[in-house]
Each structure stands twice: as structure tokens, then as C-alpha cells.
Design a protein around this motif. Structure first.
Motif, PDB file in Angstrom:
ATOM      1  N   THR A   1       0.359 -18.948  11.595  1.00 25.70           N
ATOM      2  CA  THR A   1       0.862 -18.378  11.235  1.00 25.70           C
ATOM      3  C   THR A   1       1.882 -17.625  11.071  1.00 25.70           C
ATOM      4  O   THR A   1       1.345 -16.177  11.643  1.00 25.70           O
ATOM      5  N   LEU A   2       2.530 -17.257  11.519  1.00 29.46           N
ATOM      6  CA  LEU A   2       3.844 -16.317  11.788  1.00 29.46           C
ATOM      7  C   LEU A   2       3.768 -15.003  10.505  1.00 29.46           C
ATOM      8  O   LEU A   2       4.074 -15.524   8.621  1.00 29.46           O
ATOM      9  N   VAL A   3       4.012 -13.703  10.283  1.00 27.59           N
ATOM     10  CA  VAL A   3       3.807 -12.782   9.297  1.00 27.59           C
ATOM     11  C   VAL A   3       5.250 -11.927   9.159  1.00 27.59           C
ATOM     12  O   VAL A   3       6.121 -11.834   9.890  1.00 27.59           O
ATOM     13  N   ILE A   4       5.588 -12.103   7.728  1.00 31.56           N
ATOM     14  CA  ILE A   4       6.882 -11.739   8.004  1.00 31.56           C
ATOM     15  C   ILE A   4       6.310 -10.409   6.546  1.00 31.56           C
ATOM     16  O   ILE A   4       6.107 -10.949   5.699  1.00 31.56           O
ATOM     17  N   SER A   5       6.871  -9.391   7.103  1.00 35.57           N
ATOM     18  CA  SER A   5       6.506  -7.926   6.463  1.00 35.57           C
ATOM     19  C   SER A   5       7.091  -7.152   5.422  1.00 35.57           C
ATOM     20  O   SER A   5       8.391  -6.586   6.520  1.00 35.57           O
ATOM     21  N   ASP A   6       7.065  -7.355   4.733  1.00 41.13           N
ATOM     22  CA  ASP A   6       8.748  -6.015   3.695  1.00 41.13           C
ATOM     23  C   ASP A   6       7.873  -5.080   3.350  1.00 41.13           C
ATOM     24  O   ASP A   6       7.288  -5.253   2.886  1.00 41.13           O
ATOM     25  N   GLU A   7       8.280  -3.801   4.375  1.00 40.93           N
ATOM     26  CA  GLU A   7       8.150  -3.074   4.502  1.00 40.93           C
ATOM     27  C   GLU A   7       9.275  -1.743   3.488  1.00 40.93           C
ATOM     28  O   GLU A   7       9.596  -1.050   3.510  1.00 40.93           O
ATOM     29  N   ILE A   8      10.030  -1.968   2.846  1.00 40.24           N
ATOM     30  CA  ILE A   8      11.066  -1.729   2.413  1.00 40.24           C
ATOM     31  C   ILE A   8      10.320  -0.372   1.237  1.00 40.24           C
ATOM     32  O   ILE A   8      11.232   0.840   0.624  1.00 40.24           O
ATOM     33  N   HIS A   9       9.134   0.065   0.585  1.00 44.47           N
ATOM     34  CA  HIS A   9       8.394   0.980   0.107  1.00 44.47           C
ATOM     35  C   HIS A   9       8.459   1.988   1.023  1.00 44.47           C
ATOM     36  O   HIS A   9       7.969   2.629   0.637  1.00 44.47           O
ATOM     37  N   ALA A  10       8.330   1.610   2.577  1.00 42.91           N
ATOM     38  CA  ALA A  10       6.881   2.129   3.225  1.00 42.91           C
ATOM     39  C   ALA A  10       7.635   3.890   2.887  1.00 42.91           C
ATOM     40  O   ALA A  10       6.805   4.550   2.793  1.00 42.91           O
ATOM     41  N   ASP A  11       8.729   4.537   2.895  1.00 37.70           N
ATOM     42  CA  ASP A  11       9.057   5.109   3.343  1.00 37.70           C
ATOM     43  C   ASP A  11       9.194   6.288   1.648  1.00 37.70           C
ATOM     44  O   ASP A  11       9.255   7.026   1.530  1.00 37.70           O
ATOM     45  N   LEU A  12       8.327   5.458   0.498  1.00 42.63           N
ATOM     46  CA  LEU A  12       7.901   6.601  -1.007  1.00 42.63           C
ATOM     47  C   LEU A  12       6.458   5.764  -0.584  1.00 42.63           C
ATOM     48  O   LEU A  12       5.747   6.425  -1.879  1.00 42.63           O
ATOM     49  N   THR A  13       5.934   5.486   0.116  1.00 41.93           N
ATOM     50  CA  THR A  13       4.408   6.376   0.547  1.00 41.93           C
ATOM     51  C   THR A  13       4.042   7.462  -0.837  1.00 41.93           C
ATOM     52  O   THR A  13       4.625   8.274   0.256  1.00 41.93           O
ATOM     53  N   LEU A  14       3.594   8.003  -1.553  1.00 37.45           N
ATOM     54  CA  LEU A  14       2.848   8.877  -1.797  1.00 37.45           C
ATOM     55  C   LEU A  14       1.835   9.311  -1.244  1.00 37.45           C
ATOM     56  O   LEU A  14       0.799   8.712  -0.954  1.00 37.45           O
ATOM     57  N   PRO A  15       1.350  11.290  -1.248  1.00 37.23           N
ATOM     58  CA  PRO A  15       0.764  11.236  -0.296  1.00 37.23           C
ATOM     59  C   PRO A  15      -0.765  11.440  -1.566  1.00 37.23           C
ATOM     60  O   PRO A  15      -0.284  11.091  -2.198  1.00 37.23           O
ATOM     61  N   PRO A  16      -1.678  11.125  -0.554  1.00 37.47           N
ATOM     62  CA  PRO A  16      -1.914  11.509   0.196  1.00 37.47           C
ATOM     63  C   PRO A  16      -2.176  10.430   1.337  1.00 37.47           C
ATOM     64  O   PRO A  16      -2.747  10.364   3.019  1.00 37.47           O
ATOM     65  N   TYR A  17      -1.892   9.026   0.754  1.00 31.13           N
ATOM     66  CA  TYR A  17      -1.451   8.021   1.784  1.00 31.13           C
ATOM     67  C   TYR A  17      -0.666   7.698   2.569  1.00 31.13           C
ATOM     68  O   TYR A  17       0.582   8.531   2.389  1.00 31.13           O
ATOM     69  N   LYS A  18      -1.311   7.305   3.749  1.00 30.13           N
ATOM     70  CA  LYS A  18       0.098   7.488   4.871  1.00 30.13           C
ATOM     71  C   LYS A  18       0.200   6.047   5.119  1.00 30.13           C
ATOM     72  O   LYS A  18      -1.116   4.608   5.253  1.00 30.13           O
ATOM     73  N   HIS A  19       1.472   5.115   5.016  1.00 33.80           N
ATOM     74  CA  HIS A  19       1.948   3.533   5.597  1.00 33.80           C
ATOM     75  C   HIS A  19       1.202   3.131   7.011  1.00 33.80           C
ATOM     76  O   HIS A  19       2.366   4.155   7.771  1.00 33.80           O
ATOM     77  N   PRO A  20       1.163   2.221   7.036  1.00 33.19           N
ATOM     78  CA  PRO A  20       0.357   1.710   8.474  1.00 33.19           C
ATOM     79  C   PRO A  20       1.181   0.887   8.416  1.00 33.19           C
ATOM     80  O   PRO A  20       1.696  -0.424   7.843  1.00 33.19           O
TER      81      PRO A  20
END
Length: 389
Positions: free
Chosen positions: A194-213
Motif C-alpha cells: 500500500t502506497l502512503v500519501i502523507s499530507d503534511e500541509i499543517h506540519a509547519d504549524l505544529t504547536l510547542p512542545p510537539y515536534k512534527h515527524p
């Protein structure tokens, strides 16, 4: 410099979907729009300046990508996400939803299965359905105020699926998936083909203290079996420019997708599509840090207000983005009555939770990317509506 996110900007009369589209959707124009996922803040000023500067040259002829487009993306991904990519891995797409549609056409046939995990951003399954693919729904589990993946069910449901469309971070719940969760997705999808399509459009709005992987960085299996879609459009408030891109590290997947895109010139951007990305990624660090801090303040404000004044309405606290999924089930209303409460009594325009799948019943999605005064007014109106004042 300090940016002013408290400024109230009149967006009426700008053909805004969020503001001018309210009357067409709800049949009235006395609602505070808190639905469409764009911000009521000014688009980042360095983006506006880059567009103005280009307009000083009064010939708008055919263009190609400026050299800063790829260079700025490469630098941004390295500095912000620790991801080393090359220019060859990048393909322009005119918006992420369109990019998802292109990927579905490229890698599947009519009747093939595409899996999504609801409640989830509705174009994921609408685009697949409208293109005559069979959508497999593998619901998330809401536990202790956050969404989780039921991996036993996931493993069963993904069997026979050609594509998994992953919302990373999750919309509407705002969940930042852990590296362990993403790695488990990668392992299972590699086993099932199964091919994974990852939509990461909100990645740059990750709120501290979380980190986007980033999905592709979680494992070798993830890197070689994924398309990762990104864009500065959410983070810098410029979705109207329809500019995004996809990163593909697997050379065979890249060759197939690039061939498909080039065959119809889908990977050709307009004049401002390239300039805006280069401006955002070249000058955006300080602005983005400030807007994230302001959004986090609005999330805190909402959480405190609901707890103190509307305790029957809970919220799933977002770990990324400015979208809050409100849990209204304690109000004891069916979805139709819940919508009436928000529209007719609270005079608010939010997204109906069932838009994101039947698992969203009893929920409403609230956009808090607005001046604090607007948010406070909206919550006061909701308080009065709930308390029958």
C-alpha cells in the motif's frame, strides 16, 4: 520585528470563501465565519512584498520556477524538519488536494481501494469517490481526549488497498503522530503493498512542545514507499495562490509520478506560485514563530473559556494547527439540532463534524486563527446559545 495579529481586517467583498461564501452556504450573512481553514491575519508581509516587487515589471509573460524556489524548499526542510532533500526529488503541484487527485490517477485504477482514517479531512475520501475508487474507512479511536490508531483494525482494513491517504498532522483532531506510530504504518503498508500519501500541509504549524515527524524520515520503509505533500500555504496564509509540492525519494515512484504530471503540464506553476514559496521559506522563520505563539494563545484561551463558561462543550486540544474539534456530545443534541444551535442561536459558521465522516457526529470544527477579540466574541455567543440566554 513584532507582528500584530490582533488587527481586525475586513475580508468582506474579497470573494473570500470563508467570509463571502457564508450567505451562499447558510442563507444568511450574520454569522462569524470560523470554518474554512485559512487565517484572518494578514498574509506574511515579505510574501506580499515579493509579489508587489514582481508586479513593478509590467510584463506578465510565461515563466518557469525561479532558482530560489527549490533552494528555499531544500533549506527550509533541512532547518525546520531535519530532512535533506535534493531538487530532483521535488515536483510542483497546484494545491495539495489536486496533488492527491493526480496521485490517485497515477497509481490506481477505477475500482481500486483507497484507505482513509476518519474523522478526517473530507477531500481525502471525496476525491477518491468522485474518481470512482472504492474508499475503505478505518476509523480512529478517541481516547483520553486524543485520537489514536487501532492498529489491529488498521492491519485488517488496509489489506488490498492500493493507497493510504494519511493526514499528518491530523485534521480535524490536530494530533501529531509519533515516530513510532508512523513507523508502524510504514511497516504494515510495506507488507501489504500500500502506497502512503502523507499530507503534511499543517506540519509547519505544529504547536510547542510537539515536534512534527515527517513520514519519510521515520524509517527506510517509509522513505521508499511514500509521497509527502507539503506547502507554505497554511503556515503563511496564502492558500489562494495554489502552490504546493511533493517530495518523492523512491526513484521509480518519482519517475512514474513525474511522467504523469508532465504529460498534462500539471507540474507547471503560475508566476506567483514560485515567488511566494521562495519568499515565505527565505524570510519566514520569525513571522512563523510569532504566529504559532499567537495561535497557541488562542488555543489556551478557548480551552479555559470552555472549561469556565461552557463545560458541556469539550475540545480536543490540537497539537498542531489552528483547528479545534469541539466535542458537543454532552449537549444531548442530534447533528441537525447541533448545527441549528451554532447557526441560529450562536450565529457562528463552523464545520459540521459529520463532514469528516460519520465518526464526527456530535462534533464541530472551530478555526481559531483570528484576532483574540473575534474569538472571544464567538465564544460569548456560543455561551449564550448553550445557556438559553
Amino acid at each position: 520585528m513584532n507582528y500584530n495579529f490582533d488587527e481586525i481586517i475586513n475580508r468582506n467583498g474579497t470573494d473570500s470563501v470563508k467570509w463571502d461564501g457564508v450567505e451562499g452556504r447558510w442563507g444568511r450573512n450574520d454569522l462569524i465565519p470560523m470554518w474554512v481553514a485559512d487565517m484572518d491575519f494578514r498574509t506574511a508581509p515579505f510574501v506580499i512584498e515579493a509579489l508587489k516587487k514582481r508586479l513593478e515589471h509590467e510584463v506578465l509573460g510565461y515563466t518557469f520556477a525561479c532558482k530560489e524556489w527549490a533552494a528555499s524548499i531544500i533549506h527550509w526542510l533541512k532547518e525546520r524538519h531535519g530532512w535533506s532533500v535534493t531538487e530532483e526529488m521535488l515536483t510542483f503541484t497546484p494545491g495539495i488536494v489536486r496533488g492527491l487527485a493526480f496521485a490517485i490517477h497515477c497509481f490506481t485504477e477505477k475500482g481500486d481501494k483507497v484507505m482513509v482514517m476518519p474523522p478526517v479531512y473530507h477531500p481525502f475520501f471525496l476525491v477518491a469517490q468522485k474518481n470512482e475508487r472504492e474508499v475503505v474507512f478505518s476509523p480512529l479511536v478517541l481516547r483520553n481526549g486524543q485520537y489514536y490508531i487501532d492498529f489491529d483494525r488498521f492491519r485488517r482494513d488496509v489489506q488490498g488497498c492500493k493507497i493510504l491517504i494519511l493526514s499528518n498532522p491530523h485534521n480535524p483532531g490536530g494530533r501529531v503522530w509519533t515516530k513510532e506510530e508512523l513507523s508502524q504504518i510504514a511497516d504494515i503498508c510495506q507488507e501489504t503493498g500500500t502506497l502512503v500519501i502523507s499530507d503534511e500541509i499543517h506540519a509547519d504549524l505544529t504547536l510547542p512542545p510537539y515536534k512534527h515527524p515527517t513520514f519519510a524520515l521515520t524509517s527506510e520503509k517509509a522513505r521508499m514507499n511514500s509521497l509527502v505533500f507539503m506547502s507554505p500555504s497554511k503556515a503563511f496564509n496564502m492558500p489562494g495562490l495554489a502552490s504546493s509540492y511533493v517530495i518523492i525519494e523512491n526513484e521509480e515512484l518519482l519517475r512514474r509520478f513525474r511522467t504523469y504530471m508532465e504529460a498534462s503540464e500539471f507540474c507547471e506553476g503560475h508566476l506567483f506560485a514560485y515567488l511566494s514559496v521562495a519568499a515565505a521559506y527565505s524570510h519566514g522563520t520569525e513571522w512563523l514563530d510569532q504566529v504559532i505563539a499567537y495561535i497557541k494563545g488562542n488555543v489556551d484561551f478557548t480551552e479555559n473559556y470552555l472549561r469556565e463558561h461552557i463545560p458541556a462543550v469539550k475540545m480536543i486540544r490540537p497539537q498542531a494547527s489552528y483547528l479545534i474539534f469541539l466535542d458537543c456530545r454532552e449537549l444531548g443534541l442530534n447533528q441537525e439540532s447541533l448545527n441549528r444551535l451554532f447557526v441560529e442561536r450562536a450565529h457562528l459558521a463552523l464545520n459540521d463534524g459529520t463532514t469528516f465522516g460519520k465518526e464526527g457526529e456530535g462534533f464541530m470544527r472551530l478555526n481559531v486563527a483570528c484576532p483574540r477579540a473575534t474569538l472571544e466574541q464567538a465564544l460569548k455567543q456560543l455561551e449564550r446559545a448553550v445557556n438559553n440566554e
